[in-house]
Design an enzyme around this catalytic site. Structure first.
Site, PDB file in Angstrom:
ATOM      1  N   ASP A  31      -4.798   9.344  -2.114  1.00  0.00           N
ATOM      2  CA  ASP A  31      -3.816   9.833  -2.377  1.00  0.00           C
ATOM      3  C   ASP A  31      -2.638   8.835  -2.881  1.00  0.00           C
ATOM      4  O   ASP A  31      -2.629   7.483  -2.395  1.00  0.00           O
ATOM      5  CB  ASP A  31      -3.177  10.704  -0.995  1.00  0.00           C
ATOM      6  N   GLU A  78      -7.144  23.127  -5.435  1.00  0.00           N
ATOM      7  CA  GLU A  78      -5.453  23.246  -5.556  1.00  0.00           C
ATOM      8  C   GLU A  78      -4.911  22.757  -6.619  1.00  0.00           C
ATOM      9  O   GLU A  78      -3.908  22.894  -7.030  1.00  0.00           O
ATOM     10  CB  GLU A  78      -5.101  23.025  -4.153  1.00  0.00           C
ATOM     11  N   ASN A  79      -5.720  21.376  -7.131  1.00  0.00           N
ATOM     12  CA  ASN A  79      -5.167  20.542  -8.108  1.00  0.00           C
ATOM     13  C   ASN A  79      -4.965  21.090  -9.369  1.00  0.00           C
ATOM     14  O   ASN A  79      -4.222  20.790 -10.219  1.00  0.00           O
ATOM     15  CB  ASN A  79      -5.931  19.188  -8.049  1.00  0.00           C
ATOM     16  N   ARG A 118      -1.451  21.797 -10.946  1.00  0.00           N
ATOM     17  CA  ARG A 118      -0.479  20.455 -11.660  1.00  0.00           C
ATOM     18  C   ARG A 118      -0.512  20.770 -13.198  1.00  0.00           C
ATOM     19  O   ARG A 118      -1.331  21.563 -13.887  1.00  0.00           O
ATOM     20  CB  ARG A 118      -1.458  19.240 -11.387  1.00  0.00           C
ATOM     21  N   GLU A 172     -13.422  10.408  12.917  1.00  0.00           N
ATOM     22  CA  GLU A 172     -12.114   9.467  13.182  1.00  0.00           C
ATOM     23  C   GLU A 172     -11.327   9.584  12.012  1.00  0.00           C
ATOM     24  O   GLU A 172     -11.583   9.291  10.781  1.00  0.00           O
ATOM     25  CB  GLU A 172     -12.432   8.099  13.829  1.00  0.00           C
TER      26      GLU A 172
HETATM   27  C1  FPP Z   1      -3.986  12.205  -5.412  1.00  0.00           C
HETATM   28  O1  FPP Z   1      -2.659  11.640  -5.867  1.00  0.00           O
HETATM   29  C2  FPP Z   1      -4.909  12.072  -6.545  1.00  0.00           C
HETATM   30  C3  FPP Z   1      -5.666  12.901  -7.317  1.00  0.00           C
HETATM   31  C4  FPP Z   1      -5.264  14.463  -7.076  1.00  0.00           C
HETATM   32  C5  FPP Z   1      -6.694  12.736  -8.036  1.00  0.00           C
HETATM   33  C6  FPP Z   1      -7.705  11.630  -7.856  1.00  0.00           C
HETATM   34  C7  FPP Z   1      -8.307  10.866  -8.909  1.00  0.00           C
HETATM   35  C8  FPP Z   1      -8.608   9.688  -9.108  1.00  0.00           C
HETATM   36  C9  FPP Z   1      -8.471   8.665  -8.236  1.00  0.00           C
HETATM   37  C10 FPP Z   1      -9.438   9.483 -10.735  1.00  0.00           C
HETATM   38  C11 FPP Z   1     -10.524  10.120 -10.979  1.00  0.00           C
HETATM   39  C12 FPP Z   1     -11.662  10.374  -9.939  1.00  0.00           C
HETATM   40  C13 FPP Z   1     -12.897   9.748 -10.392  1.00  0.00           C
HETATM   41  C14 FPP Z   1     -14.043   9.908  -9.348  1.00  0.00           C
HETATM   42  C15 FPP Z   1     -13.329   8.746 -11.387  1.00  0.00           C
HETATM   43  P1  FPP Z   1      -1.211  12.376  -6.181  1.00  0.00           P
HETATM   44  O2  FPP Z   1      -1.499  12.527  -7.695  1.00  0.00           O
HETATM   45  O3  FPP Z   1      -1.290  13.433  -5.413  1.00  0.00           O
HETATM   46  O4  FPP Z   1      -0.438  11.211  -5.766  1.00  0.00           O
HETATM   47  P2  FPP Z   1       1.091  11.462  -5.277  1.00  0.00           P
HETATM   48  O5  FPP Z   1       0.901  12.192  -3.676  1.00  0.00           O
HETATM   49  O6  FPP Z   1       1.793  10.201  -5.212  1.00  0.00           O
HETATM   50  O7  FPP Z   1       1.627  12.498  -6.184  1.00  0.00           O
END
Ligand code: FPP
Length: 234
Positions: free
Chosen positions: A21, A68-69, A72, A201
């Site tokens: 995150d 849930e993403n 976005r 944990e």
């Molecule tokens: C959460 O940060 C992150 C995600 C929802 C996406 C994670 C994806 C990657 C790291 C890249 C793709 C993955 C692979 C396996 C190649 P956020 O966007 O919620 O951050 P915020 O809370 O600061 O808005």
């Protein structure tokens, strides 16, 4: 550390999981669009999984995209999906170089046939490796439990046991996570591995995922080794 402390059995890590995150905030801090944060996050993902493999951790799970993403903005979803596709292509191309079995957990039905085939190809090509990288994509812990129960009902079950559900969830070959690390300062699981995390944990750090370091992984592992895991006993 005195001798008695040193002789105490240390907690073993079979499975370490990451809730990655903070990508969006990392980009915002730099006055960049959120998509840049995800690109930096994808780079960091490669660095962290390599480090965990080098440390001998048998299984690593990353939470790449939740059910849930999809809420976005489309542009952001497309970027994450593109980064995911890029990783799959890379995993397929370089499968001989890497010593890791790649598996995907989550509901694949939403993906197009080409992507589903590529995911299956990577899983098949790497199936004989002993170390596991588990990528949670279009994953939700509640949905996973519901799917597991429905699959058992479809096979004729009138009632189910804990063991039945454990065997029916997506992550069948993956042991429950010994530790779950969430970066980005929020202290919740956000529908991640709800069944499997009963005795995990939990570690929370304010570090945003793209700023996360291998030193911080090492420090978390050290803290984990000192934790007293009782599994409900005394
Ligand atoms: C959460 O940060 C992150 C995600 C929802 C996406 C994670 C994806 C990657 C790291 C890249 C793709 C993955 C692979 C396996 C190649 P956020 O966007 O919620 O951050 P915020 O809370 O600061 O808005």
């Amino acid at each position: 550390m005195d001798t008695a402390e040193k002789d105490k059995p240390q907690n073993e890590i079979h499975h370490m999981a990451f809730i990655m995150d903070g990508n969006g905030r990392w980009a915002k801090k730099r006055h960049l669009p959120r998509e840049y944060g995800h690109s930096a996050g994808a780079k960091k993902f490669r660095e962290i999984i390599r480090h965990c493999a080098n440390r001998g951790i048998g299984c690593v799970t990353v939470y790449a995209f939740s059910t849930e993403n999809w809420k976005r903005p489309k542009k952001e979803v497309n970027t994450i999906m593109k980064l995911f596709r890029d990783y799959i292509k890379e995993a397929e191309r370089d499968f001989e170089k890497n010593d890791v079995r790649v598996i995907f957990i989550g509901n694949r039905k939403v993906f197009d046939e080409k992507l589903r085939r590529e995911m299956e190809t990577v899983e098949r090509l790497t199936a004989s490796r002993s170390k596991i990288l588990c990528v949670a994509i279009n994953y939700g812990g509640r949905g996973e439990i519901v799917d597991a129960v429905n699959s058992l009902i479809a096979k004729g079950a009138a009632s189910v046991t804990e063991e039945d559900i454990t065997n029916a969830i997506y992550s069948g070959v993956v042991p429950p996570p010994d530790l779950i690390v969430r970066t980005g300062g929020e202290m919740r699981l956000s529908n991640f591995m709800l069944w499997q995390s009963a005795y995990s944990e939990l570690f929370f750090t304010d570090t945003l995922w793209p700023d996360f370091t291998t030193d911080e992984v090492d420090s978390i592992i050290e803290q984990f080794c000192q934790r007293n895991r009782r599994y409900g006993g005394i």
